[in-house]
Design a protein around this motif. Structure first.
Motif, PDB file in Angstrom:
ATOM      1  N   UNK A   2       0.830  -1.199   0.000  1.00 23.18           N
ATOM      2  CA  UNK A   2       0.000   0.000   0.000  1.00 23.18           C
ATOM      3  C   UNK A   2       0.867   1.252   0.000  1.00 23.18           C
ATOM      4  N   UNK A   3       0.322   2.272  -0.601  1.00 24.40           N
ATOM      5  CA  UNK A   3       1.057   3.520  -0.697  1.00 24.40           C
ATOM      6  C   UNK A   3       0.908   4.335   0.581  1.00 24.40           C
ATOM      7  N   UNK A   4       1.894   5.166   0.824  1.00 22.76           N
ATOM      8  CA  UNK A   4       1.926   5.955   2.053  1.00 22.76           C
ATOM      9  C   UNK A   4       1.679   7.430   1.731  1.00 22.76           C
ATOM     10  N   UNK A   5       0.614   8.003   2.283  1.00 24.81           N
ATOM     11  CA  UNK A   5       0.362   9.416   2.020  1.00 24.81           C
ATOM     12  C   UNK A   5       1.230  10.315   2.907  1.00 24.81           C
ATOM     13  N   UNK A   6       1.462  11.521   2.444  1.00 23.85           N
ATOM     14  CA  UNK A   6       2.214  12.494   3.227  1.00 23.85           C
ATOM     15  C   UNK A   6       1.666  13.885   2.951  1.00 23.85           C
ATOM     16  N   UNK A   7       1.901  14.787   3.889  1.00 23.01           N
ATOM     17  CA  UNK A   7       1.456  16.170   3.734  1.00 23.01           C
ATOM     18  C   UNK A   7       2.682  17.075   3.619  1.00 23.01           C
ATOM     19  N   UNK A   8       2.684  17.904   2.583  1.00 24.46           N
ATOM     20  CA  UNK A   8       3.742  18.906   2.443  1.00 24.46           C
ATOM     21  C   UNK A   8       3.486  20.022   3.448  1.00 24.46           C
ATOM     22  N   UNK A  47      -1.726  19.895   9.131  1.00 22.34           N
ATOM     23  CA  UNK A  47      -2.104  18.493   9.057  1.00 22.34           C
ATOM     24  C   UNK A  47      -0.874  17.597   8.980  1.00 22.34           C
ATOM     25  N   UNK A  48      -0.932  16.494   9.673  1.00 24.33           N
ATOM     26  CA  UNK A  48       0.109  15.487   9.544  1.00 24.33           C
ATOM     27  C   UNK A  48      -0.543  14.131   9.294  1.00 24.33           C
ATOM     28  N   UNK A  49       0.217  13.223   8.717  1.00 21.73           N
ATOM     29  CA  UNK A  49      -0.229  11.843   8.563  1.00 21.73           C
ATOM     30  C   UNK A  49       0.250  11.085   9.791  1.00 21.73           C
ATOM     31  N   UNK A  50      -0.683  10.697  10.645  1.00 21.92           N
ATOM     32  CA  UNK A  50      -0.269   9.998  11.859  1.00 21.92           C
ATOM     33  C   UNK A  50      -0.502   8.502  11.755  1.00 21.92           C
ATOM     34  N   UNK A  51      -1.334   8.096  10.777  1.00 15.72           N
ATOM     35  CA  UNK A  51      -1.617   6.673  10.605  1.00 15.72           C
ATOM     36  C   UNK A  51      -1.809   6.378   9.120  1.00 15.72           C
ATOM     37  N   UNK A  52      -0.704   6.232   8.375  1.00 14.63           N
ATOM     38  CA  UNK A  52      -0.739   6.133   6.906  1.00 14.63           C
ATOM     39  C   UNK A  52      -1.626   5.026   6.375  1.00 14.63           C
ATOM     40  N   UNK A  53      -1.804   3.958   7.138  1.00 15.82           N
ATOM     41  CA  UNK A  53      -2.590   2.829   6.660  1.00 15.82           C
ATOM     42  C   UNK A  53      -3.939   2.735   7.366  1.00 15.82           C
ATOM     43  N   UNK A  54      -4.394   3.852   7.948  1.00 12.15           N
ATOM     44  CA  UNK A  54      -5.615   3.844   8.746  1.00 12.15           C
ATOM     45  C   UNK A  54      -6.895   3.820   7.929  1.00 12.15           C
ATOM     46  N   UNK A  55      -6.804   4.084   6.617  1.00 13.19           N
ATOM     47  CA  UNK A  55      -7.999   4.126   5.775  1.00 13.19           C
ATOM     48  C   UNK A  55      -7.655   3.582   4.392  1.00 13.19           C
ATOM     49  N   UNK A  56      -8.687   3.136   3.641  1.00 12.72           N
ATOM     50  CA  UNK A  56      -8.449   2.652   2.273  1.00 12.72           C
ATOM     51  C   UNK A  56      -7.864   3.775   1.408  1.00 12.72           C
ATOM     52  N   UNK A  57      -7.079   3.381   0.409  1.00 15.79           N
ATOM     53  CA  UNK A  57      -6.459   4.376  -0.465  1.00 15.79           C
ATOM     54  C   UNK A  57      -7.494   5.280  -1.120  1.00 15.79           C
ATOM     55  N   UNK A  58      -8.668   4.716  -1.426  1.00 16.39           N
ATOM     56  CA  UNK A  58      -9.704   5.512  -2.086  1.00 16.39           C
ATOM     57  C   UNK A  58     -10.167   6.658  -1.201  1.00 16.39           C
ATOM     58  N   UNK A  59     -10.224   6.387   0.103  1.00 20.50           N
ATOM     59  CA  UNK A  59     -10.661   7.422   1.041  1.00 20.50           C
ATOM     60  C   UNK A  59      -9.566   8.481   1.207  1.00 20.50           C
ATOM     61  N   UNK A  60      -8.333   8.024   1.236  1.00 22.00           N
ATOM     62  CA  UNK A  60      -7.213   8.961   1.324  1.00 22.00           C
ATOM     63  C   UNK A  60      -7.156   9.815   0.066  1.00 22.00           C
ATOM     64  N   UNK A  61      -7.435   9.182  -1.081  1.00 22.03           N
ATOM     65  CA  UNK A  61      -7.407   9.909  -2.346  1.00 22.03           C
ATOM     66  C   UNK A  61      -8.495  10.982  -2.384  1.00 22.03           C
ATOM     67  N   UNK A  62      -9.620  10.707  -1.759  1.00 25.41           N
ATOM     68  CA  UNK A  62     -10.688  11.705  -1.696  1.00 25.41           C
ATOM     69  C   UNK A  62     -10.207  12.938  -0.931  1.00 25.41           C
TER      70      UNK A  62
END
Ligand code: SF4
Length: 76
Positions: A2-8, A47-62
């Motif tokens: 799974x991909x890991x999201x991040x916030x700039x 905003x920070x990513x504190x739990x990268x795998x806490x939600x499905x990628x589709x929800x993160x993409x939203x």
């Protein structure tokens, strides 16, 4: 894998949209009285990513697509 999201952190304008859309992954830094050791510039919460795998990628993409500053990206 799974991909890991991040916030700039540089471009986050603290609108909290991502936190409302996907609270399992994003949160505003400085909440809960817990510091992550980052510098707090001007006291603004970002905003920070504190739990990268806490939600499905589709929800993160939203959240990604809804970010007005387009500062959420996949770190891979
Ligand atoms: S939606 Fe974007 S600009 Fe708004 S708090 Fe989240 S990362 Fe920052």
């Amino acid at each position: 894998m799974s991909r890991i999201p991040a916030v700039d952190q540089e471009c986050c304008i603290s609108c909290e949209v991502c936190v409302h859309l996907c609270p399992e992954v994003f949160r505003m830094e400085g909440e809960d009285g817990h510091s992550h050791g980052h510098d707090h510039d001007h006291g603004a919460h970002k905003s920070i990513v504190y739990n990268p795998t806490g939600a499905p990628e589709s929800k993160i993409e939203l959240a990604m697509d809804s970010c007005p500053a387009a500062c959420i990206y996949w770190r891979d």
